[in-house]
Structures are given as C-alpha cells and as structure tokens.
Design a protein around this motif. Structure first.
Motif, PDB file in Angstrom:
ATOM      1  N   THR A   1      -0.809   1.272  -9.194  1.00 55.50           N
ATOM      2  CA  THR A   1      -0.923  -0.176  -8.976  1.00 55.50           C
ATOM      3  C   THR A   1       0.167  -0.661  -8.042  1.00 55.50           C
ATOM      4  O   THR A   1      -0.093  -1.401  -7.084  1.00 55.50           O
ATOM      5  CB  THR A   1      -0.860  -0.925 -10.321  1.00 55.50           C
ATOM      6  OG1 THR A   1      -1.961  -0.505 -11.134  1.00 55.50           O
ATOM      7  CG2 THR A   1      -0.921  -2.425 -10.125  1.00 55.50           C
ATOM      8  N   GLU A   2       1.409  -0.232  -8.293  1.00 55.11           N
ATOM      9  CA  GLU A   2       2.532  -0.634  -7.437  1.00 55.11           C
ATOM     10  C   GLU A   2       2.336  -0.158  -6.005  1.00 55.11           C
ATOM     11  O   GLU A   2       2.555  -0.909  -5.046  1.00 55.11           O
ATOM     12  CB  GLU A   2       3.850  -0.087  -7.983  1.00 55.11           C
ATOM     13  CG  GLU A   2       4.320  -0.753  -9.252  1.00 55.11           C
ATOM     14  CD  GLU A   2       4.715  -2.212  -9.041  1.00 55.11           C
ATOM     15  OE1 GLU A   2       5.319  -2.531  -7.993  1.00 55.11           O
ATOM     16  OE2 GLU A   2       4.387  -3.024  -9.916  1.00 55.11           O
ATOM     17  N   LEU A   3       1.942   1.093  -5.844  1.00 56.04           N
ATOM     18  CA  LEU A   3       1.758   1.652  -4.502  1.00 56.04           C
ATOM     19  C   LEU A   3       0.632   0.939  -3.747  1.00 56.04           C
ATOM     20  O   LEU A   3       0.773   0.632  -2.559  1.00 56.04           O
ATOM     21  CB  LEU A   3       1.475   3.156  -4.582  1.00 56.04           C
ATOM     22  CG  LEU A   3       2.657   4.019  -5.028  1.00 56.04           C
ATOM     23  CD1 LEU A   3       2.196   5.435  -5.323  1.00 56.04           C
ATOM     24  CD2 LEU A   3       3.748   4.019  -3.979  1.00 56.04           C
ATOM     25  N   LEU A   4      -0.466   0.675  -4.428  1.00 54.37           N
ATOM     26  CA  LEU A   4      -1.578  -0.022  -3.777  1.00 54.37           C
ATOM     27  C   LEU A   4      -1.189  -1.452  -3.400  1.00 54.37           C
ATOM     28  O   LEU A   4      -1.487  -1.914  -2.293  1.00 54.37           O
ATOM     29  CB  LEU A   4      -2.810  -0.018  -4.680  1.00 54.37           C
ATOM     30  CG  LEU A   4      -3.537   1.319  -4.787  1.00 54.37           C
ATOM     31  CD1 LEU A   4      -4.554   1.287  -5.923  1.00 54.37           C
ATOM     32  CD2 LEU A   4      -4.214   1.657  -3.475  1.00 54.37           C
TER      33      LEU A   4
ATOM     34  N   ILE B   1       2.470  11.111  -6.112  1.00 54.17           N
ATOM     35  CA  ILE B   1       2.352   9.957  -7.012  1.00 54.17           C
ATOM     36  C   ILE B   1       2.942  10.295  -8.374  1.00 54.17           C
ATOM     37  O   ILE B   1       3.668   9.491  -8.972  1.00 54.17           O
ATOM     38  CB  ILE B   1       0.888   9.496  -7.136  1.00 54.17           C
ATOM     39  CG1 ILE B   1       0.377   9.005  -5.785  1.00 54.17           C
ATOM     40  CG2 ILE B   1       0.750   8.397  -8.184  1.00 54.17           C
ATOM     41  CD1 ILE B   1      -1.126   8.770  -5.736  1.00 54.17           C
ATOM     42  N   ASP B   2       2.649  11.488  -8.883  1.00 55.29           N
ATOM     43  CA  ASP B   2       3.206  11.919 -10.170  1.00 55.29           C
ATOM     44  C   ASP B   2       4.729  11.940 -10.121  1.00 55.29           C
ATOM     45  O   ASP B   2       5.400  11.485 -11.057  1.00 55.29           O
ATOM     46  CB  ASP B   2       2.693  13.306 -10.550  1.00 55.29           C
ATOM     47  CG  ASP B   2       1.248  13.301 -11.004  1.00 55.29           C
ATOM     48  OD1 ASP B   2       0.751  12.238 -11.418  1.00 55.29           O
ATOM     49  OD2 ASP B   2       0.610  14.375 -10.949  1.00 55.29           O
ATOM     50  N   THR B   3       5.278  12.447  -9.030  1.00 56.09           N
ATOM     51  CA  THR B   3       6.733  12.503  -8.867  1.00 56.09           C
ATOM     52  C   THR B   3       7.314  11.100  -8.840  1.00 56.09           C
ATOM     53  O   THR B   3       8.307  10.803  -9.515  1.00 56.09           O
ATOM     54  CB  THR B   3       7.112  13.271  -7.589  1.00 56.09           C
ATOM     55  OG1 THR B   3       6.623  14.602  -7.704  1.00 56.09           O
ATOM     56  CG2 THR B   3       8.612  13.303  -7.380  1.00 56.09           C
TER      57      THR B   3
ATOM     58  N   ALA C   1       1.816  -2.605  -2.795  1.00 47.82           N
ATOM     59  CA  ALA C   1       2.774  -2.526  -1.682  1.00 47.82           C
ATOM     60  C   ALA C   1       2.043  -2.222  -0.377  1.00 47.82           C
ATOM     61  O   ALA C   1       2.370  -2.796   0.674  1.00 47.82           O
ATOM     62  CB  ALA C   1       3.828  -1.461  -1.962  1.00 47.82           C
ATOM     63  N   GLY C   2       1.052  -1.344  -0.414  1.00 53.19           N
ATOM     64  CA  GLY C   2       0.280  -1.019   0.777  1.00 53.19           C
ATOM     65  C   GLY C   2      -0.478  -2.221   1.316  1.00 53.19           C
ATOM     66  O   GLY C   2      -0.485  -2.475   2.524  1.00 53.19           O
ATOM     67  N   PHE C   3      -1.089  -2.983   0.428  1.00 51.25           N
ATOM     68  CA  PHE C   3      -1.822  -4.167   0.869  1.00 51.25           C
ATOM     69  C   PHE C   3      -0.872  -5.247   1.392  1.00 51.25           C
ATOM     70  O   PHE C   3      -1.181  -5.927   2.373  1.00 51.25           O
ATOM     71  CB  PHE C   3      -2.700  -4.724  -0.253  1.00 51.25           C
ATOM     72  CG  PHE C   3      -3.973  -3.955  -0.423  1.00 51.25           C
ATOM     73  CD1 PHE C   3      -4.940  -3.940   0.579  1.00 51.25           C
ATOM     74  CD2 PHE C   3      -4.225  -3.248  -1.584  1.00 51.25           C
ATOM     75  CE1 PHE C   3      -6.121  -3.241   0.443  1.00 51.25           C
ATOM     76  CE2 PHE C   3      -5.408  -2.535  -1.731  1.00 51.25           C
ATOM     77  CZ  PHE C   3      -6.349  -2.527  -0.716  1.00 51.25           C
ATOM     78  N   GLU C   4       0.278  -5.401   0.763  1.00 48.36           N
ATOM     79  CA  GLU C   4       1.268  -6.376   1.246  1.00 48.36           C
ATOM     80  C   GLU C   4       1.775  -5.972   2.617  1.00 48.36           C
ATOM     81  O   GLU C   4       1.913  -6.814   3.523  1.00 48.36           O
ATOM     82  CB  GLU C   4       2.426  -6.505   0.252  1.00 48.36           C
ATOM     83  CG  GLU C   4       2.021  -7.219  -1.016  1.00 48.36           C
ATOM     84  CD  GLU C   4       3.075  -7.145  -2.107  1.00 48.36           C
ATOM     85  OE1 GLU C   4       4.196  -6.642  -1.840  1.00 48.36           O
ATOM     86  OE2 GLU C   4       2.769  -7.579  -3.238  1.00 48.36           O
ATOM     87  N   TYR C   5       2.058  -4.695   2.815  1.00 46.97           N
ATOM     88  CA  TYR C   5       2.506  -4.199   4.110  1.00 46.97           C
ATOM     89  C   TYR C   5       1.450  -4.455   5.179  1.00 46.97           C
ATOM     90  O   TYR C   5       1.747  -4.896   6.282  1.00 46.97           O
ATOM     91  CB  TYR C   5       2.830  -2.697   4.026  1.00 46.97           C
ATOM     92  CG  TYR C   5       3.198  -2.084   5.348  1.00 46.97           C
ATOM     93  CD1 TYR C   5       4.481  -2.229   5.849  1.00 46.97           C
ATOM     94  CD2 TYR C   5       2.252  -1.378   6.103  1.00 46.97           C
ATOM     95  CE1 TYR C   5       4.829  -1.673   7.087  1.00 46.97           C
ATOM     96  CE2 TYR C   5       2.584  -0.830   7.323  1.00 46.97           C
ATOM     97  CZ  TYR C   5       3.874  -0.988   7.814  1.00 46.97           C
ATOM     98  OH  TYR C   5       4.205  -0.454   9.020  1.00 46.97           O
ATOM     99  N   ARG C   6       0.214  -4.183   4.817  1.00 42.73           N
ATOM    100  CA  ARG C   6      -0.901  -4.387   5.746  1.00 42.73           C
ATOM    101  C   ARG C   6      -1.017  -5.843   6.151  1.00 42.73           C
ATOM    102  O   ARG C   6      -1.277  -6.153   7.321  1.00 42.73           O
ATOM    103  CB  ARG C   6      -2.174  -3.897   5.072  1.00 42.73           C
ATOM    104  CG  ARG C   6      -3.338  -3.739   5.971  1.00 42.73           C
ATOM    105  CD  ARG C   6      -4.466  -3.100   5.195  1.00 42.73           C
ATOM    106  NE  ARG C   6      -5.619  -2.974   6.034  1.00 42.73           N
ATOM    107  CZ  ARG C   6      -6.765  -2.487   5.631  1.00 42.73           C
ATOM    108  NH1 ARG C   6      -6.897  -2.065   4.389  1.00 42.73           N
ATOM    109  NH2 ARG C   6      -7.778  -2.401   6.429  1.00 42.73           N
TER     110      ARG C   6
END
Length: 78
Positions: free
Chosen positions: A64-67, A48-50, A69-74
């Motif tokens: 926030t972006e990763l979460l 995540i830091d990278t 995107a994960g929920f949208e993918y789901r």
C-alpha cells in the motif's frame, strides 16, 4: 469424551477455518479494503518482502505504501 474420526475432525477444522476466513474478509471489506491478486517478478517480491521487514510492516501495508508513493510521484512528475 467421544473421540472424533480423522474425517470428522478434518471436516470440523475446515468448517471452522471457513467461518473464520469469511468473518475476516467481511471485517476488511467493512473497513473499506479490497483484495488484489497479481503476479509479479520474483525479484520484485523479494524486494518488497525485504522492505516490509526493514519497515516493520506487513506485506499488505508495505505494498500500500509503495503504491501510494508511486502514484504521488507520478502526479508530481506531471
């Protein structure tokens, strides 16, 4: 000008920091933000830091972006 003792200086610095932190938290709350404290594996944190660095985002913005995107993918996978 009277010089402060180390104890008095430390007290004043702590008080100023507490006021600043409280104001910062209030601004975020008013903006609809909510704090989330979780424990994650060290390797995931490193990734995540990278990603945050590569995307020129703060850690908060990257998470926030990763979460999102994960929920949208789901949702799409249903």
């Amino acid at each position: 000008m009277k010089r402060l003792s180390d104890a008095e200086l430390a007290t004043r610095v702590r008080e100023r920091n507490l006021k600043g932190t409280a104001a910062y938290r209030e601004r975020l709350t008013q903006a609809g933000k909510s704090q989330l404290a979780i424990w994650i594996p060290g390797e995931l944190r490193s990734q995540i830091d990278t990603a945050a660095g590569l995307n020129n985002r703060t850690l908060s913005a990257e998470c926030t972006e990763l979460l999102q995107a994960g929920f949208e993918y789901r949702e799409l996978a249903k």
